[in-house]
Design a protein around this motif. Structure first.
Motif, PDB file in Angstrom:
ATOM      1  N   TRP A  56       0.882  -1.326  -0.209  1.00 31.52           N
ATOM      2  CA  TRP A  56      -0.038   0.085   0.080  1.00 31.52           C
ATOM      3  C   TRP A  56       0.810   1.265  -0.490  1.00 31.52           C
ATOM      4  CZ3 TRP A  56       0.375   3.636   3.882  1.00 31.52           C
ATOM      5  CH2 TRP A  56       0.955   2.718   5.318  1.00 31.52           C
ATOM      6  N   ASP A  57       1.841   1.753   0.477  1.00 33.54           N
ATOM      7  CA  ASP A  57       3.333   1.386   0.561  1.00 33.54           C
ATOM      8  C   ASP A  57       3.075   2.251  -0.421  1.00 33.54           C
ATOM      9  OD1 ASP A  57       4.088   0.046   0.362  1.00 33.54           O
ATOM     10  OD2 ASP A  57       5.758   1.286   1.253  1.00 33.54           O
ATOM     11  N   LEU A  58       2.996   2.001  -1.623  1.00 32.00           N
ATOM     12  CA  LEU A  58       4.053   2.363  -2.675  1.00 32.00           C
ATOM     13  C   LEU A  58       2.731   3.184  -4.105  1.00 32.00           C
ATOM     14  CD1 LEU A  58       4.912  -0.900  -4.538  1.00 32.00           C
ATOM     15  CD2 LEU A  58       6.451   0.627  -2.942  1.00 32.00           C
ATOM     16  N   ASN A  59       1.732   3.089  -3.444  1.00 29.77           N
ATOM     17  CA  ASN A  59       0.782   3.994  -3.772  1.00 29.77           C
ATOM     18  C   ASN A  59       0.911   5.559  -3.689  1.00 29.77           C
ATOM     19  OD1 ASN A  59      -0.551   2.038  -6.214  1.00 29.77           O
ATOM     20  ND2 ASN A  59      -0.724   1.094  -4.067  1.00 29.77           N
ATOM     21  N   LEU A  60       1.248   5.460  -2.452  1.00 29.07           N
ATOM     22  CA  LEU A  60       0.799   6.935  -1.131  1.00 29.07           C
ATOM     23  C   LEU A  60       1.431   8.258  -2.303  1.00 29.07           C
ATOM     24  CD1 LEU A  60       2.987   6.437   2.296  1.00 29.07           C
ATOM     25  CD2 LEU A  60       0.309   6.904   1.840  1.00 29.07           C
ATOM     26  N   GLY A  61       2.030   8.722  -2.913  1.00 29.05           N
ATOM     27  CA  GLY A  61       2.755   9.169  -3.849  1.00 29.05           C
ATOM     28  C   GLY A  61       1.584   9.572  -4.750  1.00 29.05           C
ATOM     29  N   CYS A  62       1.267   8.929  -5.667  1.00 25.48           N
ATOM     30  CA  CYS A  62      -0.120   9.158  -6.147  1.00 25.48           C
ATOM     31  C   CYS A  62      -1.338   9.362  -5.586  1.00 25.48           C
ATOM     32  CB  CYS A  62      -0.459   7.340  -7.712  1.00 25.48           C
ATOM     33  SG  CYS A  62       0.744   7.507  -8.227  1.00 25.48           S
ATOM     34  N   LEU A  63      -2.026   9.216  -4.164  1.00 24.44           N
ATOM     35  CA  LEU A  63      -2.151   9.167  -3.867  1.00 24.44           C
ATOM     36  C   LEU A  63      -2.008  10.908  -2.864  1.00 24.44           C
ATOM     37  CD1 LEU A  63      -3.522   6.350  -1.783  1.00 24.44           C
ATOM     38  CD2 LEU A  63      -4.973   7.051  -3.505  1.00 24.44           C
ATOM     39  N   ALA A  64      -1.228  10.655  -2.592  1.00 27.52           N
ATOM     40  CA  ALA A  64      -0.709  12.499  -2.308  1.00 27.52           C
ATOM     41  C   ALA A  64      -1.480  13.412  -3.217  1.00 27.52           C
ATOM     42  CB  ALA A  64       0.679  12.648  -1.563  1.00 27.52           C
ATOM     43  N   GLY A  65      -0.557  12.619  -4.574  1.00 26.80           N
ATOM     44  CA  GLY A  65      -1.449  13.748  -5.962  1.00 26.80           C
ATOM     45  C   GLY A  65      -2.783  14.544  -5.898  1.00 26.80           C
ATOM     46  N   ALA A  66      -3.516  13.298  -6.242  1.00 23.03           N
ATOM     47  CA  ALA A  66      -4.899  13.176  -5.934  1.00 23.03           C
ATOM     48  C   ALA A  66      -5.111  13.870  -4.953  1.00 23.03           C
ATOM     49  CB  ALA A  66      -5.165  12.080  -6.098  1.00 23.03           C
ATOM     50  N   TYR A  67      -4.540  14.389  -3.706  1.00 21.43           N
ATOM     51  CA  TYR A  67      -5.520  15.276  -2.449  1.00 21.43           C
ATOM     52  C   TYR A  67      -4.672  16.166  -2.925  1.00 21.43           C
ATOM     53  CZ  TYR A  67      -5.372  17.285   2.124  1.00 21.43           C
ATOM     54  OH  TYR A  67      -6.102  18.434   2.939  1.00 21.43           O
ATOM     55  N   ARG A  68      -3.667  16.852  -3.706  1.00 19.16           N
ATOM     56  CA  ARG A  68      -2.670  17.831  -3.936  1.00 19.16           C
ATOM     57  C   ARG A  68      -3.837  18.626  -4.871  1.00 19.16           C
ATOM     58  NH1 ARG A  68       2.038  15.962  -2.733  1.00 19.16           N
ATOM     59  NH2 ARG A  68       2.608  14.675  -4.078  1.00 19.16           N
ATOM     60  N   ALA A  69      -4.070  17.682  -5.846  1.00 21.35           N
ATOM     61  CA  ALA A  69      -5.712  18.081  -6.929  1.00 21.35           C
ATOM     62  C   ALA A  69      -6.728  18.227  -6.891  1.00 21.35           C
ATOM     63  CB  ALA A  69      -4.884  17.470  -8.077  1.00 21.35           C
ATOM     64  N   THR A  70      -7.304  18.352  -5.838  1.00 21.51           N
ATOM     65  CA  THR A  70      -8.561  17.887  -5.455  1.00 21.51           C
ATOM     66  C   THR A  70      -8.999  19.444  -4.457  1.00 21.51           C
ATOM     67  OG1 THR A  70      -9.132  15.581  -4.957  1.00 21.51           O
ATOM     68  CG2 THR A  70     -10.322  17.192  -3.390  1.00 21.51           C
ATOM     69  N   PRO A  71      -9.800  20.403  -5.119  1.00 22.71           N
ATOM     70  CA  PRO A  71     -10.265  21.349  -4.121  1.00 22.71           C
ATOM     71  C   PRO A  71     -10.825  21.168  -2.528  1.00 22.71           C
ATOM     72  CG  PRO A  71     -11.196  21.322  -6.310  1.00 22.71           C
ATOM     73  CD  PRO A  71     -10.624  20.272  -6.090  1.00 22.71           C
TER      74      PRO A  71
END
Length: 285
Positions: free
Chosen positions: A181-196
């Protein structure tokens, strides 16, 4: 803030030991600018500081000079550095591990930069943050390490709220699969930063960088997100455009934050039960 690796008590002690800074610091604390007869007996450095009287402030007992941010959004303070400390600061910013031995202009710009290594890091007492590697990294970068109270997550509430959001995103994405699951943290954090954000109504990307990141779907299906109506013909035009966007974004975010704070205040007031007691009324003690 220059010299922020030291505690405020240490910074104040150093300033009081400096014959040029001490009289100015004491005058600012008294709130009285020295008269001409008094300034004639001061050093030329002290008189120079007095010329900046309106820009000088005392923060936590330390004399600082306030600067207006380049984007025009608020101010920040730089510690007035004692003479004997200046060499130490210049050495760390020029010849330190992360300095790079840059020239005079670049070193000066680096000293004046509100983007880089944090002044301090607040965390819980987890093994990761208490490890020798992390402690040594903080020492090398001049970062002050602060711990939260034991079993008191509210001490670091902003991080805890973000963690809850991130955990929900991980659960929704993994759908019960817990391996790697930790390998996906970067992508998930990117999704968070792109969300209002729910309160500011704007994305962290826009507030931090003045622009939105291009999303994978835009690469596949095409988008006009990064196209500008005004052609950019120089680096200066690009920087001015980014600054204008950030100023506008911060203004909007501030208005939404003010509305949210006012709404929360109204909700709190409505929930408060106020009893007006008169003389002779029975109450529980």
């Amino acid at each position: 803030m220059v010299g922020a690796g030291k505690t405020t008590a240490e910074q104040r002690a150093r300033q009081l030991e400096d014959s040029d800074i001490k009289p100015v610091l004491e005058a600012k604390e008294e709130g009285k600018k020295p008269v001409k007869e008094r300034t004639n007996t001061m050093s030329r450095y002290s008189r120079h500081y007095l010329l900046l009287w309106d820009q000088l402030k005392v923060a936590d007992g330390v004399l600082v000079k306030e600067f207006v941010k380049r984007d025009g959004l608020g101010t920040y303070g730089l510690v007035i550095v004692p003479e004997k400390v200046k060499g130490e600061i210049l050495q760390s910013m020029h010849g330190g591990l992360l300095a790079g031995h840059m020239g005079t202009k670049k070193t000066k710009a680096k000293i004046l930069q509100r983007w880089g290594c944090p002044v301090s890091i607040l965390s819980d007492q987890g093994r990761t943050y208490e490890s020798k590697v992390f402690q040594e990294l903080c020492r090398l970068l001049g970062v002050k390490k602060v711990r939260t109270s034991v079993r008191n997550p509210r001490c670091n509430g902003q991080v805890e709220r973000f963690n809850r959001t991130l955990v929900r995103m991980i659960r929704a994405y993994l759908q019960g699969v817990q391996e790697d699951w930790d390998l996906n943290l970067g992508c998930l954090a990117g999704a968070y930063r792109a969300t209002p954000n729910e309160v500011t109504k704007l994305t962290p990307n826009l507030l931090t960088m003045g622009r939105e990141e291009r999303l994978p779907a835009e690469l596949v299906f095409g988008s006009t997100t990064n196209k500008s109506e005004v052609p950019v013909t120089s680096y200066g035009d690009y920087v001015d455009g980014i600054r204008s966007k950030m100023n506008h974004a911060h203004d909007i975010a501030m208005k939404h934050l003010q509305k949210s704070a006012a709404r929360s205040h109204d909700i709190y007031d409505k929930r408060m039960l106020v009893n007006n007691y008169e003389k002779g009324d029975l109450v529980f003690s």
